[in-house]
Design a protein around this motif. Structure first.
Motif, short mmCIF file in Angstrom:
data_model
loop_
_atom_site.label_atom_id
_atom_site.label_comp_id
_atom_site.label_asym_id
_atom_site.label_seq_id
_atom_site.Cartn_x
_atom_site.Cartn_y
_atom_site.Cartn_z
N GLU A 13 0.59 -0.56 0.04
CA GLU A 13 0.29 0.06 -0.09
C GLU A 13 0.96 1.33 0.18
OE1 GLU A 13 -3.75 -1.41 2.24
OE2 GLU A 13 -2.40 -1.42 3.77
N ASP A 14 2.16 1.18 0.96
CA ASP A 14 3.16 2.28 0.92
C ASP A 14 3.31 3.09 -0.72
OD1 ASP A 14 2.44 3.31 3.11
OD2 ASP A 14 4.15 1.91 4.09
N LEU A 15 3.74 1.48 -1.01
CA LEU A 15 4.86 1.56 -2.24
C LEU A 15 3.62 2.00 -3.30
CD1 LEU A 15 7.20 0.79 -3.76
CD2 LEU A 15 6.09 -1.56 -5.54
N LEU A 16 2.33 1.44 -3.64
CA LEU A 16 1.47 2.13 -4.87
C LEU A 16 0.49 3.59 -4.11
CD1 LEU A 16 -0.83 1.51 -6.95
CD2 LEU A 16 -2.59 0.92 -4.43
N LEU A 17 0.54 4.33 -2.88
CA LEU A 17 0.60 6.17 -2.39
C LEU A 17 1.28 6.07 -3.29
CD1 LEU A 17 -0.47 7.95 -0.89
CD2 LEU A 17 0.62 7.33 0.91
N ALA A 18 2.98 5.86 -3.59
CA ALA A 18 4.23 6.51 -3.76
C ALA A 18 4.08 6.72 -5.17
CB ALA A 18 5.85 5.67 -2.95
N GLU A 19 3.90 5.71 -5.65
CA GLU A 19 3.80 5.22 -7.15
C GLU A 19 2.57 6.26 -7.71
OE1 GLU A 19 2.85 1.31 -8.16
OE2 GLU A 19 4.80 1.30 -7.80
N VAL A 20 2.35 6.50 -7.45
CA VAL A 20 0.60 7.22 -7.33
C VAL A 20 1.13 8.68 -7.31
CG1 VAL A 20 -1.72 8.05 -7.64
CG2 VAL A 20 -1.37 5.60 -7.73
#
Length: 200
Positions: A13-20
């Motif tokens: 979830e942290d990775l998705l947040l960072a990518e977006v």
């Protein structure tokens, strides 16, 4: 024993947040739009996504944020250059002409001689480093030898003082013995009126 909260953020979830968020920064969108997009995908509120980004994730992606901002600037420049093709062509020709002027021309022989001189300087620096190491070894040896000589000198000085004291005592003893002998010698008059030495 600590238990994980049910609503705790996972690494994915942290990775998705960072990518977006980084994509929105790169494309010129707002972080609020990114938080809303991530919130829909993760079934979280935009506020929760924003809090997670500001409290934890943003610190992990400082270099990524800087890179995204640079890419955004480049995209804006490209968009402007497409809108104004004549001005960009002028800039390109000016840049090309300045680059042509700035390039120094050097012959192959000069290049080789420069390389040779650099290599010679490199070898000289290695030689000088070896000389420095040899001199440092000599300095260490001479320092140790100097310390030994100082100790020997101290020993000799002590022996000299002891010898002087012995000689002084011997001299005093001789003087005392001489005085004793002088005190023991007496004189008397003989029949003819001459002095005669009398030893006790």
């Amino acid at each position: 024993m600590p238990t994980n909260r049910q609503d705790a953020w996972s690494n994915d979830e942290d990775l998705l947040l960072a990518e977006v968020v980084l994509r929105h920064i790169r494309e010129g969108g707002t972080q609020l739009q990114a938080f809303e997009e991530v919130g829909k995908q993760l079934t979280r509120t935009a506020a929760a996504c924003g809090f997670r980004w500001n409290s934890y994730v943003r610190k992990q992606y400082k270099s990524g944020i800087e890179l995204a901002k640079k890419q955004r600037k480049e995209l804006r420049k490209q968009a402007q250059s497409v809108a104004e093709p004549e001005e960009s062509e002028k800039e390109i020709t000016v840049e090309a002409s300045s680059q042509e002027v700035a390039k120094p021309k050097i012959s192959f022989e000069d290049f080789v001689s420069t390389l040779k001189s650099l290599y010679q300087q490199f070898e000289e620096s290695i030689d000088s480093q070896e000389k420095i190491q040899e001199l440092e070894k000599k300095v260490a040896f001479l320092t140790a030898e100097n310390e030994n000589l100082k100790k020997e000198l101290q020993t000799i000085e002590q022996d000299y003082k002891a010898l002087i004291e012995i000689m002084e005592r011997a001299r005093k003893m001789v003087v005392l013995q001489e005085e004793d002998r002088q005190q023991k010698v007496k004189f008397q008059m003989d029949k003819n009126g001459n002095l005669e030495r009398i030893e006790k």
